[in-house]
Write a protein that holds these residues in place. Structure first.
Motif, mmCIF file in Angstrom:
data_model
loop_
_atom_site.group_PDB
_atom_site.id
_atom_site.type_symbol
_atom_site.label_atom_id
_atom_site.label_comp_id
_atom_site.label_asym_id
_atom_site.label_seq_id
_atom_site.Cartn_x
_atom_site.Cartn_y
_atom_site.Cartn_z
ATOM 1 N N GLY A 32 6.353 -6.352 -18.558
ATOM 2 C CA GLY A 32 6.108 -7.789 -18.625
ATOM 3 C C GLY A 32 5.921 -8.432 -17.269
ATOM 4 N N SER A 33 5.384 -7.665 -16.320
ATOM 5 C CA SER A 33 5.230 -8.140 -14.942
ATOM 6 C C SER A 33 3.804 -8.613 -14.685
ATOM 7 C CB SER A 33 5.580 -7.001 -13.975
ATOM 8 O OG SER A 33 5.246 -7.320 -12.643
ATOM 9 N N ALA A 34 3.651 -9.458 -13.661
ATOM 10 C CA ALA A 34 2.335 -9.928 -13.239
ATOM 11 C C ALA A 34 1.792 -9.087 -12.073
ATOM 12 C CB ALA A 34 2.410 -11.392 -12.827
ATOM 13 N N LEU A 35 2.465 -8.006 -11.726
ATOM 14 C CA LEU A 35 2.031 -7.145 -10.627
ATOM 15 C C LEU A 35 0.602 -6.662 -10.859
ATOM 16 C CD1 LEU A 35 2.711 -5.318 -8.099
ATOM 17 C CD2 LEU A 35 3.434 -3.584 -9.776
ATOM 18 N N ARG A 36 -0.242 -6.786 -9.834
ATOM 19 C CA ARG A 36 -1.609 -6.254 -9.885
ATOM 20 C C ARG A 36 -1.609 -4.845 -9.300
ATOM 21 N NH1 ARG A 36 -5.622 -9.789 -6.713
ATOM 22 N NH2 ARG A 36 -7.068 -8.280 -7.633
ATOM 23 N N VAL A 37 -2.335 -3.935 -9.938
ATOM 24 C CA VAL A 37 -2.404 -2.555 -9.473
ATOM 25 C C VAL A 37 -3.868 -2.142 -9.342
ATOM 26 C CG1 VAL A 37 -1.789 -0.149 -9.913
ATOM 27 C CG2 VAL A 37 -0.238 -1.975 -10.633
ATOM 28 N N ILE A 96 0.880 -1.172 0.000
ATOM 29 C CA ILE A 96 0.000 0.000 0.000
ATOM 30 C C ILE A 96 0.916 1.220 0.000
ATOM 31 C CG2 ILE A 96 -1.824 1.221 1.250
ATOM 32 C CD1 ILE A 96 -2.367 -1.545 2.678
ATOM 33 N N HIS A 97 0.868 2.016 -1.052
ATOM 34 C CA HIS A 97 1.870 3.093 -1.168
ATOM 35 C C HIS A 97 1.264 4.417 -1.598
ATOM 36 C CE1 HIS A 97 5.558 5.265 -2.103
ATOM 37 N NE2 HIS A 97 6.197 4.339 -1.415
ATOM 38 N N ASP A 98 1.830 5.455 -1.040
ATOM 39 C CA ASP A 98 1.556 6.845 -1.382
ATOM 40 C C ASP A 98 1.565 7.053 -2.908
ATOM 41 O OD1 ASP A 98 1.660 9.630 -1.652
ATOM 42 O OD2 ASP A 98 3.417 9.879 -0.362
ATOM 43 N N ALA A 99 0.472 7.631 -3.422
ATOM 44 C CA ALA A 99 0.382 7.983 -4.844
ATOM 45 C C ALA A 99 -0.310 9.339 -4.958
ATOM 46 C CB ALA A 99 -0.379 6.912 -5.610
ATOM 47 N N THR A 100 0.193 10.298 -4.194
ATOM 48 C CA THR A 100 -0.446 11.606 -4.110
ATOM 49 C C THR A 100 -0.387 12.372 -5.429
ATOM 50 O OG1 THR A 100 0.081 11.759 -1.751
ATOM 51 C CG2 THR A 100 -0.389 13.822 -2.879
ATOM 52 N N TYR A 101 0.733 12.267 -6.139
ATOM 53 C CA TYR A 101 0.964 13.136 -7.297
ATOM 54 C C TYR A 101 1.026 12.377 -8.619
ATOM 55 C CZ TYR A 101 2.331 16.576 -3.757
ATOM 56 O OH TYR A 101 2.348 17.426 -2.681
ATOM 57 N N LEU A 102 0.894 13.127 -9.689
ATOM 58 C CA LEU A 102 1.278 12.685 -11.019
ATOM 59 C C LEU A 102 2.757 12.998 -11.212
ATOM 60 C CD1 LEU A 102 -1.709 14.271 -12.988
ATOM 61 C CD2 LEU A 102 -1.459 11.848 -12.365
ATOM 62 N N ASP A 103 3.403 12.295 -12.127
ATOM 63 C CA ASP A 103 4.811 12.599 -12.402
ATOM 64 C C ASP A 103 5.011 14.069 -12.781
ATOM 65 O OD1 ASP A 103 5.830 10.129 -11.799
ATOM 66 O OD2 ASP A 103 6.656 9.743 -13.800
ATOM 67 N N GLN A 159 2.103 8.033 -8.643
ATOM 68 C CA GLN A 159 1.670 6.641 -8.794
ATOM 69 C C GLN A 159 2.667 5.849 -9.635
ATOM 70 O OE1 GLN A 159 0.886 8.693 -11.123
ATOM 71 N NE2 GLN A 159 -0.183 7.792 -12.853
ATOM 72 N N LEU A 160 3.352 6.512 -10.577
ATOM 73 C CA LEU A 160 4.344 5.804 -11.391
ATOM 74 C C LEU A 160 5.605 5.507 -10.582
ATOM 75 C CD1 LEU A 160 3.946 7.517 -14.880
ATOM 76 C CD2 LEU A 160 2.897 5.408 -14.017
ATOM 77 N N GLY A 172 3.486 -8.412 -4.967
ATOM 78 C CA GLY A 172 2.443 -9.124 -5.693
ATOM 79 C C GLY A 172 1.301 -8.222 -6.105
ATOM 80 N N MET A 173 0.986 -7.224 -5.261
ATOM 81 C CA MET A 173 -0.097 -6.286 -5.523
ATOM 82 C C MET A 173 0.323 -4.906 -5.035
ATOM 83 S SD MET A 173 -3.975 -6.163 -3.879
ATOM 84 C CE MET A 173 -4.470 -7.723 -4.616
ATOM 85 N N LEU A 174 0.026 -3.895 -5.828
ATOM 86 C CA LEU A 174 0.242 -2.505 -5.435
ATOM 87 C C LEU A 174 -1.113 -1.842 -5.272
ATOM 88 C CD1 LEU A 174 1.887 0.135 -5.034
ATOM 89 C CD2 LEU A 174 1.843 0.396 -7.539
ATOM 90 N N VAL A 175 -1.338 -1.247 -4.105
ATOM 91 C CA VAL A 175 -2.568 -0.511 -3.839
ATOM 92 C C VAL A 175 -2.197 0.969 -3.717
ATOM 93 C CG1 VAL A 175 -4.600 -0.273 -2.380
ATOM 94 C CG2 VAL A 175 -3.479 -2.512 -2.601
#
Length: 292
Positions: free
Chosen positions: A276-281, A211-218, A232-233, A245-248
């Motif tokens: 090419g990752s299986a990471l869920r977002v 679970i990670h901070d995604a306050t801004y756009l690049d 978020q990027l 495994g999952m990014l929230v």
């Protein structure tokens, strides 16, 4: 999660917004309450990450459920959006259960007077016994804090005034990590910042849920250097690097409407696909429940 292991934790989001509450028609889908995440371990231990305004609804639900499991509140830090709801947490008033609190920032010795100030005039009216029903605990920086079969670890985040990234483990290893206020600063290539990111990546290695901070756009980052938040990027880049495994995506900007949050998710998923990752977002919304 290793095969054959049943879900180790149930995670429910009660507040997902950062900085200040932002209720209204533009934030209905993802919510306007500030950070609060309920974590239930397999042994039914109750861990609560942050006490933003979302904790009020969590407290009401706990009262309806009627169980008496002690509540263990872990603050990532003491900024107002992460503590605004504490005085409105119903179990404190009802005496329905034991409530303990500790904080992941670096000044644990001052936590008791800080909590006293939050629950006393002029911040809050005098309510008989409310302060006595809250156990306040120091947390040594290098020590994991045990709650039942779970262990909560902390790592210093990059955020003004200090804050922590929290990781919860059980007997099977890391299960989830919580970094609501954390400036990854990938544009900063100085030796110290690069070394900190390497250490953070190691701390988060192979965590099933991040679970990670995604306050801004690049595009917003250059105007907010040093403010203590990520895009978020950047969060996606970290999740890919540590093998999550999952990014929230979390701590949504108070001015970010629901459609804009969804576009951020799409951009992160495109980055994952290109790698090419299986990471869920996904982006956290109030009421979202996931398992780790």
């Amino acid at each position: 999660m290793p095969s054959g292991i049943p879900p180790r934790f149930r995670i429910r989001f009660w507040g997902t917004r950062g900085t200040c509450p932002s209720p209204g028609p533009r934030t209905v889908r993802y919510g306007g309450n500030t950070p609060c995440v309920e974590v239930r371990a397999a042994d039914d231990s109750l861990l609560i990450l942050d006490a933003g305004t979302g904790i009020r609804a969590l407290g009401a639900q706990l009262m309806r459920d009627g169980d008496s499991e002690p509540a263990h509140i872990f603050l990532s830090h003491r900024h107002s959006d992460h503590v605004l709801g504490l005085s409105h947490f119903a179990p404190l008033v009802s005496q329905a259960r034991a409530v303990d609190i500790c904080c992941g920032d670096g000044a644990s010795a001052s936590l008791l007077p800080f909590v006293d100030a939050l629950l006393s005039p002029p911040m809050f009216p005098t309510v008989d016994g409310i302060r006595r029903r809250l156990g306040v605990h120091d947390w040594e920086p290098a020590t994991a804090r045990a709650v039942g079969t779970s262990h909560v670890h902390r790592f210093a985040a990059q955020h003004p005034g200090e804050a922590a990234v929290l990781r919860i483990d059980d007997a099977h290893g890391p299960a989830l990590a919580y970094a609501p206020d954390n400036e990854l600063a990938y544009a900063d290539a100085t030796e110290a910042t690069a070394a900190w990111r390497v250490q953070l990546t190691s701390f988060l290695r192979d965590v099933p849920v991040l679970i990670h901070d995604a306050t801004y756009l690049d595009t917003e980052l250059p105007k907010h250097v040093g403010w203590g938040h990520s895009s978020q990027l950047e969060a996606t880049r970290l999740a890919l690097a540590c093998g999550a495994g999952m990014l929230v995506l979390f701590h949504h900007h108070p001015d970010r409407d629901d459609d804009a949050v969804e576009r951020m998710v799409e951009e992160s998923r495109a980055m994952v696909s290109a790698a090419g990752s299986a990471l869920r977002v996904l982006a956290a919304w109030e009421g979202l429940t996931i398992t780790a």
